[in-house]
Structure formats: C-alpha cells, structure tokens
Design a protein around this motif. Structure first.
Motif: not given
Length: 412
Positions: A237-251
């Motif tokens: 518990t207490g851990v997970g992941v967000l995947y985001g496209k690089e272009e969106w994470l930079n925005k």
C-alpha cells in the motif's frame, strides 16, 4: 516465457503457497479472501523485497554519494524501468511514482486547473470511483469548467452513443476507469481515447482495477494519462504510478513543492527539475517503489494471459452458482467483465450478509464501494461484492456459496 505458459497449466496450489496470509484462519475457519478489488494479497517474493530493503540498504535516494544511497537509488530507478517496460511507456521519465491512483488523479486534475477556464467542458463516466469524481468537481468549482456525465445502462455498461453526443470542441479532458471497481465492467477505452483525441481532448484512464487483470499497453492505447495502485497488484500500500505522455507532463505545473522537484532555489525564484522529478517532491516511498517492481516481476512471471483465463473461469463459475440462490440479483452484467460479482438478495441488507459470511471466514466487501452514483442508479444502498484473484479457487467459491445460502436462511 511465463511459468504458466511453459507448463501449459495453471498450478493454483503452487501459487497459493507464495501467499503466507492464505494459510491463516479467521473465526476458526480457513480464510477465503474475496476482497481483491479493495486490495490484493502479497506474495512472499514481494515481502522478501521489502525486508531486503530495510535489512541491507535503507537510505534516502538521489542525494547521497555513500554506498547505501547509491544502492537504494539504483534499485528504485530499476523499479521505474520495470514499470515502464510492463506498461510499454516510451520513456522511463513518463513514469511518475505516486502514493496510489488517487494521488495520480489529483496530480492531473490540479495541473488542469491551470489549463481549464469558464466555458470549457470535461467528461466523466457514470461508472467512476469517487476518487475520479471529487477531484474534478473541485477543479470545476475553481475554474468554472462544466462537468458532464456519460450515462450507464442497466447492464452496467457505458452508453457510448451518449458519449459521442456529449463530446465537442469544448471538451478538454475525458476521464473514466478502465474497469469499474463496483461492477467489474471493462470499458471500451481505446474507442473512447481515439474519439476524444479526434475532438482535441486529452484522456485520463483510471487503471487501478484493470491493472491486476489486464496488461495495458499505453503506447498502443495512445492514452495521455494512466494511473494504477501497487496494492491492487500484489504490491504494498501507499505507492502507485502515474503514466503521462512527456508532452503533457511538460505542460502541467508541479503538483507539490519541496525537495527533489527543483533545479535551483533562491528566495527570489525557483526553477523546476526535469521529469520525472518535477512531480516527485520530498522523500518518496522508496521501499514501496522497489517492492512494486518485485510485484510486477511476480505477475509477469505467471503471465497475464494465464491470469485472465483462470480468473474468467472463476467468474463464470461463481456467477452460475450465485444465480441458483433464491432472490439473487447480480448488478453489472456487461459483456466484458473482470472477476467481480456484485449482488444483493431480495429483502436482505448487504451488510448483514457480509457480516455472516465473515463469521465463516470469508472476506467480501459490502456497501457502495466508493461508487455511490452507481448505487443511486440502481436505487439500492449498496451490494455484496466478491472479487476474485488468480490465487482463489473453485473450492473457495463453493464455500462462499454455502455461506451465502446460510446467511439467506438466517436472515429471511
């Protein structure tokens, strides 16, 4: 090649030996754990990874020149690469460690507060967990954007034609779960993603309930954001992941300020670190991230095709047996489902059923499952939810059916 594929057989008894908790008793009965949609159990291999961290290289990461810090950093970043490979992200820095799916959703929602404005629209499905409703309501209140809801039908499926009608050039982001936690419905996310992109909208998929059963390929899906929690996938518990496209994470702007997420700091101005550190302020759950990597190793070694086939058999067997019980109604009968059965018995409260089966050593979930709009749709206070994993058995289902029958007899 996975173990299951190599042997061309699914050895559930061998797998069960990997899970120490399955050997315990509850109320003097052998434990039957059917609350996997809330959290899965943890195999010895993952427990060993947790113990190994605290025994041998417990140290903060990314900051030290000493050996323990370097070892911890290497293991943590190796876990990030395992997660990248598992979900087929293009780049490892598109994997952002979070405290879980809820954290990932809030991170994206907070970022969109800088993008959305009055008159913009966002789309959510009627099948959502509260964690994919409340953050967006908060952002709408802050920005003046409008929240529109894709309706569901009696089978527990989204009304896709209604989604097409709601989608417009005003739509900035669409968010929905890959799998409903309350009903087990598998949503047609690829169709939704492609349609939303054609309208110029971004898409966030809550993969918390799908990830234990379905190996999502984020590049093939072309999804902008995908969130998961380790504790649904045999991890801690207490851990997970967000995947985001690089272009969106930079925005998107940073979600939190603090150590690690900066490049330079003066009292006049701060500049932010590159991805992924821009979104990873403070000391992370180092052990949790490493153990998540170990959990993915474990699941991938069994093989997701083998897991899916075995769990489908459990779902079909349990559904058939439950429908033989007098007064039974199953909610969520979508054509595509994961191994979740949500049900009520006419005239009985789900809490009472859950309490009785617990006395017989069987763990299920009762209530609205943090999906109150679904329960409102069916005009019920909640359901009994039995959710199966690859370490469950038909024999356990038989025990469960006997327990439900006993509860019905006692409460009728």
């Amino acid at each position: 090649m996975s173990i299951a594929a190599e042997k061309n057989v699914f050895d559930v008894e061998k797998i069960r030996k990997d899970f120490p908790i399955l050997q315990r008793e509850v109320n003097n009965y052998p434990l039957v754990y059917f609350d996997n949609a809330a959290t899965s159990q943890t195999p010895q291999q993952v427990i060993d990874a947790i113990v190994d961290y605290y025994l041998n290289y417990n140290a903060n990461i990314h900051r030290g020149v000493h050996t323990l810090s370097q070892e911890a950093t290497d293991k943590y970043e190796a876990a990030r690469k395992k997660i990248q490979k598992h979900f087929n992200a293009e780049k490892s820095h598109e994997i952002i460690f979070t405290s879980g799916a809820t954290h990932g959703i809030n991170l994206v929602a907070s970022g969109f507060s800088a993008i959305l404005k009055e008159g913009d629209e966002i789309l959510v499905s009627a099948l959502e967990h509260h964690s994919n409703i409340v953050p967006w309501q908060m952002i709408c209140e802050k920005t003046g954007a409008k929240l529109n809801v894709i309706p569901m039908n009696e089978d527990g499926e989204l009304v896709y034609t209604a989604f097409e009608e709601l989608l417009s050039e005003k739509t900035k982001i669409v968010f929905l779960n890959h799998v409903s936690n309350a009903l087990g419905t598998v949503n047609p996310i690829k169709k939704v993603i492609d349609k939303a992109h054609a309208a110029g909208a971004a898409v966030l998929i809550d993969g918390a309930q799908a990830a234990p059963h379905i190996k999502a390929d984020v590049q093939a899906l072309d999804v902008d954001f995908y969130v998961v929690s380790a504790h649904k996938m045999c991890g801690p518990t207490g851990v997970g992941v967000l995947y985001g496209k690089e272009e969106w994470l930079n925005k998107l702007p940073p979600y939190q300020g603090g150590g690690e997420m900066i490049a330079t700091v003066t009292f006049e101005k701060t500049t932010y670190a590159d991805l992924p550190h821009k979104f990873e302020a403070g000391t992370p759950n180092i052990c949790g991230g490493i153990a998540f990597g170990a959990a993915l190793d474990y699941l991938d070694n069994i093989g997701f095709d083998a897991i899916a086939a075995y769990e489908q058999d459990l779902l079909e067997y349990a559904t058939k047996k439950l429908l033989e019980i007098k007064g039974m109604r199953i909610y969520g009968v979508a054509k595509e489902k994961t191994s979740v059965v949500s049900f009520n018995i006419e005239g009985l409260h789900p809490y009472d059923i859950g309490t009785i089966v617990d006395k017989l050593g069987i763990a299920v979930r009762t209530g609205h499952h943090c999906a109150q709009p679904i329960m409102d749709f069916y005009k019920i206070p909640g359901t009994v939810r039995a959710s199966f994993s690859f370490y469950n058995t038909r024999a356990e289902i038989d025990r469960f059916i006997e327990a439900v029958e006993k509860a019905r007899a006692m409460l009728s």
